[in-house]
Each structure stands twice: as C-alpha cells, then as structure tokens.
Design a protein around this motif. Structure first.
Motif, PDB file in Angstrom:
ATOM      1  N   THR A  24     -47.417 -42.896  92.153  1.00  0.00           N
ATOM      2  CA  THR A  24     -46.196 -43.696  92.077  1.00  0.00           C
ATOM      3  C   THR A  24     -45.327 -43.461  93.306  1.00  0.00           C
ATOM      4  OG1 THR A  24     -46.262 -43.631  89.662  1.00  0.00           O
ATOM      5  CG2 THR A  24     -44.161 -44.203  90.670  1.00  0.00           C
ATOM      6  N   GLU A  25     -45.181 -42.211  93.712  1.00  0.00           N
ATOM      7  CA  GLU A  25     -44.414 -41.885  94.914  1.00  0.00           C
ATOM      8  C   GLU A  25     -45.022 -42.517  96.154  1.00  0.00           C
ATOM      9  OE1 GLU A  25     -43.363 -37.802  95.728  1.00  0.00           O
ATOM     10  OE2 GLU A  25     -43.333 -37.406  93.569  1.00  0.00           O
ATOM     11  N   ALA A  26     -46.323 -42.628  96.187  1.00  0.00           N
ATOM     12  CA  ALA A  26     -46.998 -43.185  97.359  1.00  0.00           C
ATOM     13  C   ALA A  26     -46.632 -44.650  97.582  1.00  0.00           C
ATOM     14  CB  ALA A  26     -48.510 -43.046  97.211  1.00  0.00           C
ATOM     15  N   LEU A  27     -46.175 -45.328  96.544  1.00  0.00           N
ATOM     16  CA  LEU A  27     -45.794 -46.732  96.680  1.00  0.00           C
ATOM     17  C   LEU A  27     -44.373 -46.906  97.195  1.00  0.00           C
ATOM     18  CD1 LEU A  27     -47.409 -48.263  93.497  1.00  0.00           C
ATOM     19  CD2 LEU A  27     -48.202 -48.430  95.865  1.00  0.00           C
ATOM     20  N   ASN A  28     -43.577 -45.822  97.182  1.00  0.00           N
ATOM     21  CA  ASN A  28     -42.208 -45.896  97.681  1.00  0.00           C
ATOM     22  C   ASN A  28     -42.210 -45.850  99.198  1.00  0.00           C
ATOM     23  OD1 ASN A  28     -41.211 -45.883  95.060  1.00  0.00           O
ATOM     24  ND2 ASN A  28     -41.076 -43.658  95.012  1.00  0.00           N
ATOM     25  N   PRO A  29     -41.388 -46.687  99.829  1.00  0.00           N
ATOM     26  CA  PRO A  29     -41.345 -46.643 101.288  1.00  0.00           C
ATOM     27  C   PRO A  29     -40.767 -45.303 101.751  1.00  0.00           C
ATOM     28  CG  PRO A  29     -39.629 -48.094 100.432  1.00  0.00           C
ATOM     29  CD  PRO A  29     -40.476 -47.659  99.268  1.00  0.00           C
ATOM     30  N   PRO A  30     -41.186 -44.838 102.936  1.00  0.00           N
ATOM     31  CA  PRO A  30     -40.645 -43.573 103.433  1.00  0.00           C
ATOM     32  C   PRO A  30     -39.141 -43.693 103.674  1.00  0.00           C
ATOM     33  CG  PRO A  30     -42.079 -44.606 105.073  1.00  0.00           C
ATOM     34  CD  PRO A  30     -42.126 -45.445 103.833  1.00  0.00           C
ATOM     35  N   ALA A  31     -38.456 -42.582 103.530  1.00  0.00           N
ATOM     36  CA  ALA A  31     -37.016 -42.568 103.759  1.00  0.00           C
ATOM     37  C   ALA A  31     -36.718 -42.911 105.211  1.00  0.00           C
ATOM     38  CB  ALA A  31     -36.455 -41.194 103.415  1.00  0.00           C
ATOM     39  N   PRO A  69     -49.740 -41.127  81.570  1.00  0.00           N
ATOM     40  CA  PRO A  69     -48.391 -41.365  82.117  1.00  0.00           C
ATOM     41  C   PRO A  69     -47.668 -40.098  82.587  1.00  0.00           C
ATOM     42  CG  PRO A  69     -48.383 -41.579  79.733  1.00  0.00           C
ATOM     43  CD  PRO A  69     -49.823 -41.420  80.156  1.00  0.00           C
ATOM     44  N   ASP A  70     -47.979 -38.954  82.002  1.00  0.00           N
ATOM     45  CA  ASP A  70     -47.285 -37.709  82.349  1.00  0.00           C
ATOM     46  C   ASP A  70     -48.088 -36.806  83.280  1.00  0.00           C
ATOM     47  OD1 ASP A  70     -45.117 -38.444  80.733  1.00  0.00           O
ATOM     48  OD2 ASP A  70     -46.121 -37.656  78.944  1.00  0.00           O
ATOM     49  N   HIS A  71     -49.195 -37.298  83.779  1.00  0.00           N
ATOM     50  CA  HIS A  71     -50.049 -36.498  84.659  1.00  0.00           C
ATOM     51  C   HIS A  71     -49.420 -36.412  86.045  1.00  0.00           C
ATOM     52  CE1 HIS A  71     -53.620 -35.179  86.850  1.00  0.00           C
ATOM     53  NE2 HIS A  71     -54.138 -34.860  85.674  1.00  0.00           N
ATOM     54  N   PRO A  72     -49.521 -35.255  86.701  1.00  0.00           N
ATOM     55  CA  PRO A  72     -48.934 -35.146  88.048  1.00  0.00           C
ATOM     56  C   PRO A  72     -49.541 -36.119  89.063  1.00  0.00           C
ATOM     57  CG  PRO A  72     -50.027 -33.081  87.420  1.00  0.00           C
ATOM     58  CD  PRO A  72     -50.070 -33.978  86.236  1.00  0.00           C
ATOM     59  N   MET A  73     -50.804 -36.503  88.902  1.00  0.00           N
ATOM     60  CA  MET A  73     -51.385 -37.457  89.847  1.00  0.00           C
ATOM     61  C   MET A  73     -50.750 -38.832  89.681  1.00  0.00           C
ATOM     62  SD  MET A  73     -53.207 -38.076  92.452  1.00  0.00           S
ATOM     63  CE  MET A  73     -54.484 -36.871  92.780  1.00  0.00           C
ATOM     64  N   THR A  74     -50.349 -39.179  88.473  1.00  0.00           N
ATOM     65  CA  THR A  74     -49.645 -40.439  88.258  1.00  0.00           C
ATOM     66  C   THR A  74     -48.336 -40.433  89.039  1.00  0.00           C
ATOM     67  OG1 THR A  74     -50.644 -40.688  86.070  1.00  0.00           O
ATOM     68  CG2 THR A  74     -48.685 -41.997  86.515  1.00  0.00           C
ATOM     69  N   SER A  75     -47.640 -39.309  89.024  1.00  0.00           N
ATOM     70  CA  SER A  75     -46.394 -39.182  89.793  1.00  0.00           C
ATOM     71  C   SER A  75     -46.652 -39.311  91.288  1.00  0.00           C
ATOM     72  CB  SER A  75     -45.722 -37.838  89.513  1.00  0.00           C
ATOM     73  OG  SER A  75     -45.358 -37.738  88.174  1.00  0.00           O
ATOM     74  N   VAL A  76     -47.702 -38.656  91.764  1.00  0.00           N
ATOM     75  CA  VAL A  76     -48.040 -38.704  93.183  1.00  0.00           C
ATOM     76  C   VAL A  76     -48.381 -40.132  93.605  1.00  0.00           C
ATOM     77  CG1 VAL A  76     -49.724 -37.924  94.915  1.00  0.00           C
ATOM     78  CG2 VAL A  76     -48.725 -36.281  93.322  1.00  0.00           C
TER      79      VAL A  76
END
Length: 92
Positions: free
Chosen positions: A70-77, A61-68
């Motif tokens: 997760t961010e990839a699922l957010n629509p672009p601004a 859960p705290d790995h930087p790839m998990t963050s990346v």
C-alpha cells in the motif's frame, strides 16, 4: 508453492512473504525491494503492485506486506532545497 505463471510476481517473492509466520515489516520491506529490483525495465510497477494488492490485500488485510504494498503506491514525499554552497551564496 508459488505460482510460476504470475507475471506480477514471477519469482513468488510476494506470494511467499504472505505465508511466513511472524514476518515483520522490515523483512517485508526487504522482500519488496528484492521484488522491485526484479521488475523488468518498461514494466509499470504500480500496476503490478495494484494486482498484488488485489490478489492478497483482502485475504491478508493486517499483514505487514499489505502495508508495504500500500505504501508503495503513495507518491514519494516532495523534497525541498537541500542547501549547499549555492544556497549559502549572498543573493545580489
């Protein structure tokens, strides 16, 4: 050893990133970009990212790839007007 039969990560890039000690977010972003470029045309990359998060997210859960991922699922601004010559013309 990467799973060769994983359709979400056939080259094992994401798998290996979770096993690199001390990897940071910039390196994970680079690895993710390499992975994303390798997604075949017509594949739903969001569905693949969700599969990868399901496979690795709870364990790391705290790995930087998990963050990346997760961010990839957010629509672009949303992007507004960029300006240019047309924006500077006087409106009639």
């Amino acid at each position: 050893m990467p799973r060769q039969d994983d359709p979400a990560d056939p080259r094992g890039l994401i798998y290996e990133s979770f096993r690199i000690d001390g990897i940071g977010e910039p390196e994970c972003r680079s690895i993710f970009l390499d992975w994303a470029i390798g997604v075949p045309l017509g594949e739903d990359s969001s569905a693949l990212v969700r599969k990868l998060l399901g496979r690795f997210g709870a364990e790391y859960p705290d790995h930087p790839m998990t963050s990346v991922l997760t961010e990839a699922l957010n629509p672009p601004a949303a992007r507004g007007r960029r300006g240019g010559a047309m924006a500077r013309r006087k409106q009639d």
